[in-house]
Enzyme design. Structure first.
Site, short mmCIF file in Angstrom:
data_model
loop_
_atom_site.label_atom_id
_atom_site.label_comp_id
_atom_site.label_asym_id
_atom_site.label_seq_id
_atom_site.Cartn_x
_atom_site.Cartn_y
_atom_site.Cartn_z
N ASP A 177 37.23 30.02 36.80
CA ASP A 177 38.54 29.54 37.21
C ASP A 177 38.26 28.14 37.74
O ASP A 177 37.69 28.00 38.83
CB ASP A 177 39.14 30.43 38.31
CG ASP A 177 40.55 29.98 38.67
OD1 ASP A 177 40.79 28.75 38.66
OD2 ASP A 177 41.40 30.82 38.94
N HIS A 178 38.64 27.12 36.97
CA HIS A 178 38.14 25.79 37.32
C HIS A 178 38.69 25.31 38.65
O HIS A 178 38.13 24.39 39.25
CB HIS A 178 38.39 24.78 36.19
CG HIS A 178 39.82 24.41 36.01
ND1 HIS A 178 40.67 25.10 35.21
CD2 HIS A 178 40.55 23.40 36.55
CE1 HIS A 178 41.86 24.54 35.27
NE2 HIS A 178 41.82 23.52 36.07
N HIS A 240 44.84 30.94 39.30
CA HIS A 240 44.59 29.81 40.19
C HIS A 240 45.23 29.98 41.58
O HIS A 240 44.56 29.81 42.60
CB HIS A 240 45.15 28.51 39.57
CG HIS A 240 44.62 28.22 38.21
ND1 HIS A 240 43.29 28.40 37.88
CD2 HIS A 240 45.21 27.76 37.08
CE1 HIS A 240 43.11 28.06 36.62
NE2 HIS A 240 44.26 27.67 36.11
#
Ligand code: NAD
Length: 484
Positions: A177-178, A240
């Site tokens: 999950d950047h 996110h």
């Protein structure tokens, strides 16, 4: 301040989907930046693997173009690009067939860390995992990196976890999950657990509410087909926003270690209450001079998928009982801005009288643009004429505070790839976390589908539908302005 770059061990990184959009925009330019910074050592190998008929020279040209287009500012010495490209190779490989796998295996070196980045659609994850084993590429120390979306609902996420678990141990699986790779997101943990100042106040007794906003100015663009099957809830909230919520709400882990951190995040997700449907607002952007509306973008005049969602959530635990968390995310909004705001309660008694008005401390953590933090504090308005109060921000932009180091800080993908090579899973999602997040979102999605809920249209360039403002107003609160 001198930035300390600690090189990782030399590695072999295979990028499945090495010719795709993500590889070209993020992964390859990111690796080049780490090479420039001295973190990716010489002697490492990057192997692009996809179905295209390319040789090493053709792939190196593609990588050089990608770096020129997406690499950003590089403070590299002359010749660095050539040195980087000499470590880049390509093997035509079919995830669904057996072509290319023997050659790919022949490139792998026994004494190097092995990482396999699955930068392909999730439908190929199982095929890749199975072939990595069958063709002998996967060693007990190898790791795989998997991209979002991790499933479409709880059932598909469980199936994906089960497929990967047939071939890899959980300690080998890095679910990206950047958002977790962003500097400010990690700073959230440093601010909370590295300072004495905030943590004693970080609870329902002192915090009135928390707002999390992730606003985009772009529409769905060319991704309409994919997006319409997903929507803001699946595309943004389940992953996110949920991760941001976990980091802001979790208990202090005993150590900054992967399972200690992820255990605490999991407890937050499991403590989330089901959301009352009156506390969810869904929207779709309308058309304006700059572009078509959502339904035209996805080419479905009857689409009921949301491009905006706002919701009020509660975490049922000792720390947060009674403190609402307001989440909001959407496309084609006023500004591209992501922010977490912790709004503290009023002082219990104002010695300045009713005329002094209401003043609240707000700690706002900006994720983008201009990563940084502000703390609104109440001071006396300067000048004569009695005691009038004013809220002013103590502003800390990381770029100002850290100087050039802030600009050189690796972007999210760079940092996360280096963590994969180091074998550090702290900033990656564990399988049970992903499943718990789906277990919370699934009933909400099923709820609005059963009610045939139609998203409200909102003006592009606005802050979202009017109803989202009302969600806060009803509680005597208001959203912070969406601004860049
Ligand atoms: P893309 O369609 O641009 O690229 C897909 C890549 O997979 C190509 O290199 C293609 O050659 C390769 N491929 C397809 N079928 C194959 C097969 N049978 N065998 C071998 N290779 C095959 O997709 P993308 O945008 O790069 O996305 C890749 C993954 O990353 C997806 O899961 C996507 O959801 C995820 N992701 C992408 C972004 C982004 O910004 N592009 C952001 C977040 C997550």
């Amino acid at each position: 301040m001198v930035s300390r770059v600690i090189p990782v061990d030399p590695f072999d990184l295979v990028i499945f989907g090495g010719t795709g959009d993500l590889a070209r925009r993020k992964i390859l330019p990111g690796l080049f930046r780490r090479f420039c910074a001295g973190q990716m050592p010489e002697g490492s190998q990057i192997i692009g693997a996809a179905r295209s008929e390319l040789d090493d020279a053709g792939y190196r040209d593609m990588v050089a173009d990608a770096i020129a287009e997406f690499g950003g500012q590089q403070a590299c010495e002359a010749g660095t690009l050539d040195a980087f490209l000499s470590s880049v190779h390509f093997v035509t490989t079919d995830a669904k067939g057996d072509g290319g796998w023997v050659e790919l295996n022949s490139k792998m070196r026994d004494d190097k860390v092995r990482a396999f980045y699955f930068s392909v659609g999730p439908s190929l994850f199982g095929d890749l995992a199975e072939r990595l084993h069958r063709f002998g590429l996967a060693t007990p120390d190898s790791r795989i990196v998997v991209e979002k979306p991790f499933g479409h609902d709880l059932e598909s996420a469980k199936a994906l976890n089960a497929t990967l678990a047939q071939h890899f141990d959980e300690t080998q699986i890095y679910r990206i999950d950047h958002y977790l790779g962003k500097e400010t997101v990690q700073n959230l943990m440093a601010v909370r657990f590295g300072n004495m100042l905030f943590e004693p106040l970080w609870n329902a007794q002192y915090v009135d509410h928390i707002q999390i906003t992730v606003a985009e100015t772009v529409g769905v663009g060319g991704r309409g087909g994919y997006y319409d099957k997903s929507g803001a809830m699946r595309d943004m909230v389940q992953n996110h926003l949920m991760q941001l919520l976990c980091l802001i709400a979790m208990e202090p882990p005993a150590k900054f270690e992967p399972d200690a951190v992820r255990d605490e995040k999991l407890k937050v997700i499991r403590a989330l209450e089901p959301v009352d449907w009156h506390h969810i607002v869904r929207g779709q952007y309308g058309a304006d001079d700059d572009g078509p509306g959502y339904r035209d973008d996805v080419e479905d005049p009857k689409s009921r998928t949301e491009s905006f969602i706002a919701m009020k959530c509660h975490i049922s635990n000792w720390r947060w009982a009674g403190t609402p968390f307001y989440l909001r995310t959407g496309k084609r909004l006023k500004a591209r801005a992501s922010e977490i705001a912790v709004v503290f309660k009023d002082a219990p008694h104002s010695i300045f009288g009713a005329d002094a008005g209401r003043h609240r401390n707000v700690l706002a953590i900006r994720l983008q643009p201009n990563e940084g933090m502000t703390l609104d504090v109440t001071i006396k308005e300067p000048g004569p004429g009695g005691m009038r109060l004013l809220d002013v921000p103590l502003d800390m932009s990381f770029a100002d505070a850290l100087g050039p180091d802030a600009e050189e800080a690796p972007d999210a993908y760079e940092r996360l790839i280096m963590d994969v090579i180091r074998g550090n899973q702290t900033l990656f999602m564990r399988g049970d976390e992903v499943e718990a997040a789906w277990a919370w979102t699934d009933p909400l999605i099923e709820g609005w589908q059963a009610r045939n809920d139609v998203p409200k249209t909102y003006d592009p360039g606005s802050s979202g539908p009017e109803d989202a403002l009302m969600l806060m107003h009803r509680d005597g609160r208001k959203w912070r302005e969406v601004k860049a």
